[in-house]
Design a protein around this motif. Sequence first.
Motif, short mmCIF file in Angstrom:
data_model
loop_
_atom_site.label_atom_id
_atom_site.label_comp_id
_atom_site.label_asym_id
_atom_site.label_seq_id
_atom_site.Cartn_x
_atom_site.Cartn_y
_atom_site.Cartn_z
N GLY A 199 4.10 3.62 -8.90
CA GLY A 199 4.54 2.75 -7.81
C GLY A 199 6.05 2.59 -7.77
O GLY A 199 6.69 2.80 -6.73
N PRO A 239 -7.74 4.29 -2.38
CA PRO A 239 -6.99 3.13 -1.85
C PRO A 239 -6.62 2.10 -2.91
O PRO A 239 -5.49 1.59 -2.91
CB PRO A 239 -7.94 2.56 -0.80
N ARG A 272 0.21 -2.16 -5.17
CA ARG A 272 1.13 -2.76 -6.13
C ARG A 272 1.52 -4.13 -5.60
O ARG A 272 1.86 -4.27 -4.42
CB ARG A 272 2.38 -1.90 -6.33
N ASP A 305 0.87 -1.17 0.00
CA ASP A 305 0.00 0.00 0.00
C ASP A 305 0.91 1.22 0.00
O ASP A 305 1.50 1.57 1.02
CB ASP A 305 -0.91 -0.02 1.23
N LEU A 306 1.04 1.87 -1.15
CA LEU A 306 1.99 2.97 -1.32
C LEU A 306 1.25 4.31 -1.35
O LEU A 306 0.18 4.41 -1.95
CB LEU A 306 2.77 2.79 -2.63
N PRO A 307 1.82 5.34 -0.75
CA PRO A 307 1.16 6.65 -0.70
C PRO A 307 1.30 7.41 -2.02
O PRO A 307 1.95 8.46 -2.10
CB PRO A 307 1.91 7.35 0.44
N ILE A 308 0.66 6.88 -3.07
CA ILE A 308 0.82 7.46 -4.40
C ILE A 308 -0.50 7.93 -5.00
O ILE A 308 -0.51 8.47 -6.10
CB ILE A 308 1.48 6.43 -5.36
N HIS A 309 -1.62 7.74 -4.26
CA HIS A 309 -2.92 8.14 -4.80
C HIS A 309 -3.92 8.30 -3.66
O HIS A 309 -3.78 7.66 -2.61
CB HIS A 309 -3.44 7.10 -5.81
N GLU A 310 -4.94 9.12 -3.88
CA GLU A 310 -5.97 9.31 -2.86
C GLU A 310 -6.87 8.08 -2.73
O GLU A 310 -7.33 7.76 -1.63
CB GLU A 310 -6.84 10.53 -3.22
N TYR A 314 7.97 5.81 -6.90
CA TYR A 314 8.00 6.06 -5.46
C TYR A 314 9.01 5.15 -4.77
O TYR A 314 9.83 5.60 -3.96
CB TYR A 314 6.61 5.86 -4.86
N LYS A 334 -5.98 2.40 -5.92
CA LYS A 334 -4.96 2.85 -6.86
C LYS A 334 -3.58 2.99 -6.20
O LYS A 334 -2.61 3.37 -6.85
CB LYS A 334 -5.37 4.17 -7.51
N ARG A 335 -3.52 2.65 -4.92
CA ARG A 335 -2.24 2.67 -4.21
C ARG A 335 -1.57 1.30 -4.17
O ARG A 335 -0.43 1.19 -3.77
CB ARG A 335 -2.44 3.16 -2.77
#
Length: 245
Positions: free
Chosen positions: A83, A52, A57, A45-50, A86, A54-55
Amino acid sequence: MALQPWRKGIVTQIIQETPQTKRFFIQLPELESFDFIPGQFISLDLPIHEKPHKRLRSYSIASAPDGGNTIELVIVKLEGGAGTSYLFSSVKEGDEITLRGPMGVFTLPGDLQQDVYFICTGTGIAPFRSMLHYINNNNLPHRNIYLIFGTRTKTDLLYYEEMRKLSEELPQFHYLPTLSREQWEGCCGYVHTVYQQLVEQNKNGDILPNSLFYLCGWKDMVDEAKHHILDMGFDKKAVHLELYG
């Protein structure tokens, strides 16, 4: 297997494996042992989108289960990929990362009484590295195992020396790295020619060898390999696949 909860991971080490690929070692401090079956994957769970969804990978686990709580991922940087951008630019050793797993059914059968073809491109080698070390570490009985790893140049070969060494240690394991853009002492061209020639060599007259095919990598390669394998006369149940991208 029940869906696992989200857990905290600590990035303990990052190694630049090839110019475009890094190995990430992640420890799960909540667990004494992170138990998984070789071939499974985890989701980050990466902090790359608002949003969930779409976060998320997902990456195959490249290490073999060893009773510990650290796993390895091998990740290629994708041009324009949020992803991997980041992970490559922002994540440092000591950072926390949120993950869930293990998941997936791209795993070995209960016995290895057939010839097994591991066919991959790029970081698609990850689940096969896990499987091969598991087979070797546990002395699992097996027949021929072929690792056919396709990439463009020798500098792109992941775990090259490690796989060469493993081919000397593990009986009936055949390591066949294949380069499409560089002439060298090994196989040249594309992976499809290699496994097709091996099947022909292993035939008993017109009888196909008892074989399993595991395909992992970019969709175009996997789709083409599946087509060729079925066209050779193998049943679709003999083909197992994991798509990347």
